[in-house]
Design an enzyme around this catalytic site. Sequence first.
Site, PDB file in Angstrom:
ATOM      1  N   VAL A   1       0.863  -1.200   0.000  1.00  0.00           N
ATOM      2  CA  VAL A   1       0.000   0.000   0.000  1.00  0.00           C
ATOM      3  C   VAL A   1       0.895   1.245   0.000  1.00  0.00           C
ATOM      4  O   VAL A   1       1.746   1.384   0.881  1.00  0.00           O
ATOM      5  CB  VAL A   1      -0.888   0.079   1.269  1.00  0.00           C
ATOM      6  CG1 VAL A   1      -1.790   1.306   1.209  1.00  0.00           C
ATOM      7  CG2 VAL A   1      -1.732  -1.176   1.454  1.00  0.00           C
ATOM      8  N   HIS A   2       0.724   2.119  -0.976  1.00  0.00           N
ATOM      9  CA  HIS A   2       1.475   3.379  -0.919  1.00  0.00           C
ATOM     10  C   HIS A   2       0.812   4.521  -1.691  1.00  0.00           C
ATOM     11  O   HIS A   2       1.299   5.652  -1.653  1.00  0.00           O
ATOM     12  CB  HIS A   2       2.890   3.196  -1.483  1.00  0.00           C
ATOM     13  CG  HIS A   2       2.923   3.077  -2.984  1.00  0.00           C
ATOM     14  ND1 HIS A   2       2.673   1.905  -3.641  1.00  0.00           N
ATOM     15  CD2 HIS A   2       3.154   3.996  -3.953  1.00  0.00           C
ATOM     16  CE1 HIS A   2       2.762   2.089  -4.944  1.00  0.00           C
ATOM     17  NE2 HIS A   2       3.047   3.354  -5.162  1.00  0.00           N
ATOM     18  N   ARG A   3      -0.278   4.236  -2.384  1.00  0.00           N
ATOM     19  CA  ARG A   3      -0.917   5.248  -3.229  1.00  0.00           C
ATOM     20  C   ARG A   3      -1.306   6.465  -2.386  1.00  0.00           C
ATOM     21  O   ARG A   3      -1.758   6.308  -1.239  1.00  0.00           O
ATOM     22  CB  ARG A   3      -2.149   4.584  -3.848  1.00  0.00           C
ATOM     23  CG  ARG A   3      -2.738   5.161  -5.080  1.00  0.00           C
ATOM     24  CD  ARG A   3      -1.861   5.275  -6.271  1.00  0.00           C
ATOM     25  NE  ARG A   3      -1.209   4.085  -6.705  1.00  0.00           N
ATOM     26  CZ  ARG A   3      -0.035   4.055  -7.341  1.00  0.00           C
ATOM     27  NH1 ARG A   3       0.625   5.170  -7.597  1.00  0.00           N
ATOM     28  NH2 ARG A   3       0.507   2.926  -7.715  1.00  0.00           N
TER      29      ARG A   3
ATOM     30  N   ARG B   1       6.311   5.798   2.892  1.00  0.00           N
ATOM     31  CA  ARG B   1       5.238   6.801   2.916  1.00  0.00           C
ATOM     32  C   ARG B   1       4.087   6.328   3.805  1.00  0.00           C
ATOM     33  O   ARG B   1       3.522   7.114   4.582  1.00  0.00           O
ATOM     34  CB  ARG B   1       4.717   7.000   1.496  1.00  0.00           C
ATOM     35  CG  ARG B   1       3.495   7.855   1.476  1.00  0.00           C
ATOM     36  CD  ARG B   1       2.937   8.020   0.096  1.00  0.00           C
ATOM     37  NE  ARG B   1       2.374   9.346   0.016  1.00  0.00           N
ATOM     38  CZ  ARG B   1       2.380  10.104  -1.037  1.00  0.00           C
ATOM     39  NH1 ARG B   1       2.913   9.695  -2.148  1.00  0.00           N
ATOM     40  NH2 ARG B   1       1.843  11.290  -1.009  1.00  0.00           N
TER      41      ARG B   1
ATOM     42  N   ASP C   1      -2.243  -1.675  -3.982  1.00  0.00           N
ATOM     43  CA  ASP C   1      -2.685  -0.511  -4.747  1.00  0.00           C
ATOM     44  C   ASP C   1      -1.578  -0.090  -5.725  1.00  0.00           C
ATOM     45  O   ASP C   1      -1.629   0.981  -6.314  1.00  0.00           O
ATOM     46  CB  ASP C   1      -3.095   0.651  -3.835  1.00  0.00           C
ATOM     47  CG  ASP C   1      -1.963   1.182  -2.972  1.00  0.00           C
ATOM     48  OD1 ASP C   1      -0.800   0.728  -3.127  1.00  0.00           O
ATOM     49  OD2 ASP C   1      -2.225   2.071  -2.132  1.00  0.00           O
TER      50      ASP C   1
END
Length: 349
Positions: free
Chosen positions: A202-204, A234, A274
């Site tokens: 997950v990083h979007r 992030r 994502d």
Amino acid sequence: MPKVVSVVGNRPQYVKAAPLALALAGRADVVGVDTGQHYDPELSQIFYDELGIAPPAHRLAVGSGSHAEMTARILERIGPVLEAEAPDWCVVYGDTNSTLAAALAAAKLGIPIAHVEAGLRSFDRSMPEEVNRVVADRVSDLLLCPSAEAVANLAAEGITAGVEQVGDVMADAARLFGPIAERSGALADLGLEPGGYALCTVHREANTRQPALGRLVDALSALDVDVVLPLHPRTRAALDREGLALGGRVRVVEPVGYLAFTALLRGARLLLTDSGGAQKEAWFHAVPCVTLRDRTEWVETVARGGNVLVGDDAAAIGTAVEVPPRPAAWPPLYGDGHAAERIAALLTA
Ligand code: UD1
Ligand code: UDP
């Protein structure tokens, strides 16, 4: 020999640049530029080491910042480099701020631009990547599309000149480096059994903000399966900022290199992600993909039944994990794993 400046700076760009560097070896003078948008070794240096990418001739060391700051810094620092190198081509990859800034700088200098992964669209302008892609495609001379859908997207915007459907360089990377991934020992290192866990990334931007972040934390923490989550810095920072923590059966680990990630993916029961690139990689390795977004650029994987879009909806995530999307077959959707050779031929013609 033609001179090709190859601009990277983010994790997925190393993966895309590596097959092209191999295909151009001995046929072009490849000058690497690293913007430094990613700088933690596990998001940058490990890819040079694992994928055998030559050290960059120029490091711009721009680091993190707002979109405006990062883009401006890259523009300012890459301009003189491009001017001095005066290459025959400036190659940019994907849809990041590094892609946008390098393409803009080259366009202003009249340097021909080749965009690898041209024509992708999510049709969601709130995604920073969508703006980057649209602008990069507008100013590019050679638009290197991974799929027929990408060619059609460009045609719908009136872009037909310089458009080539070459296939996907990430399929090349999977072909070239996939077989050696097993040697990474990643499953044994984490005490995992093949098929015994779900892999997650997950990083979007939208998913690292509230309320999506909290919803994803709750949904993932409630899953009835072991989840291995190599956490993007992030997202780690966002969890700290919001005072949130992943629980349940989620095991958070540091981001891993390409070889370990590929091994973890190949051994996973399914992928929750994502990421753009990882959705495709799940298809390459015949692993069901549950995409934590409402839209995707990789529509073929959804249409063929190997990927399902669930956003941050806990019920949809739970259902998809219980009954993962599994097509009858996983035919190649993004070329034959030889895209880089086609690109090299176009750049050296
Ligand atoms: C960027 C790309 C995204 C791509 C992703 C690949 C843009 C707009 N986004 O997102 O399209 O999918 O790379 O992983 O270009 N940070 C670190 N160490 C690093 C790099 C970043 O700690 O080495 C942290 C910083 O707090 C930084 C944040 O991550 O502010 C976001 O980094 P940034 O490069 O802006 O975006 P990504 O989410 O990495
Ligand atoms: N990847 C990796 N280690 C990780 C997570 C991802 O090597 O811990 C690789 C993955 O195999 C793929 C690329 O990074 O090749 C995808 O990058 P990312 O998800 O950061 O960006 P996106 O594709 O969404 O732009």
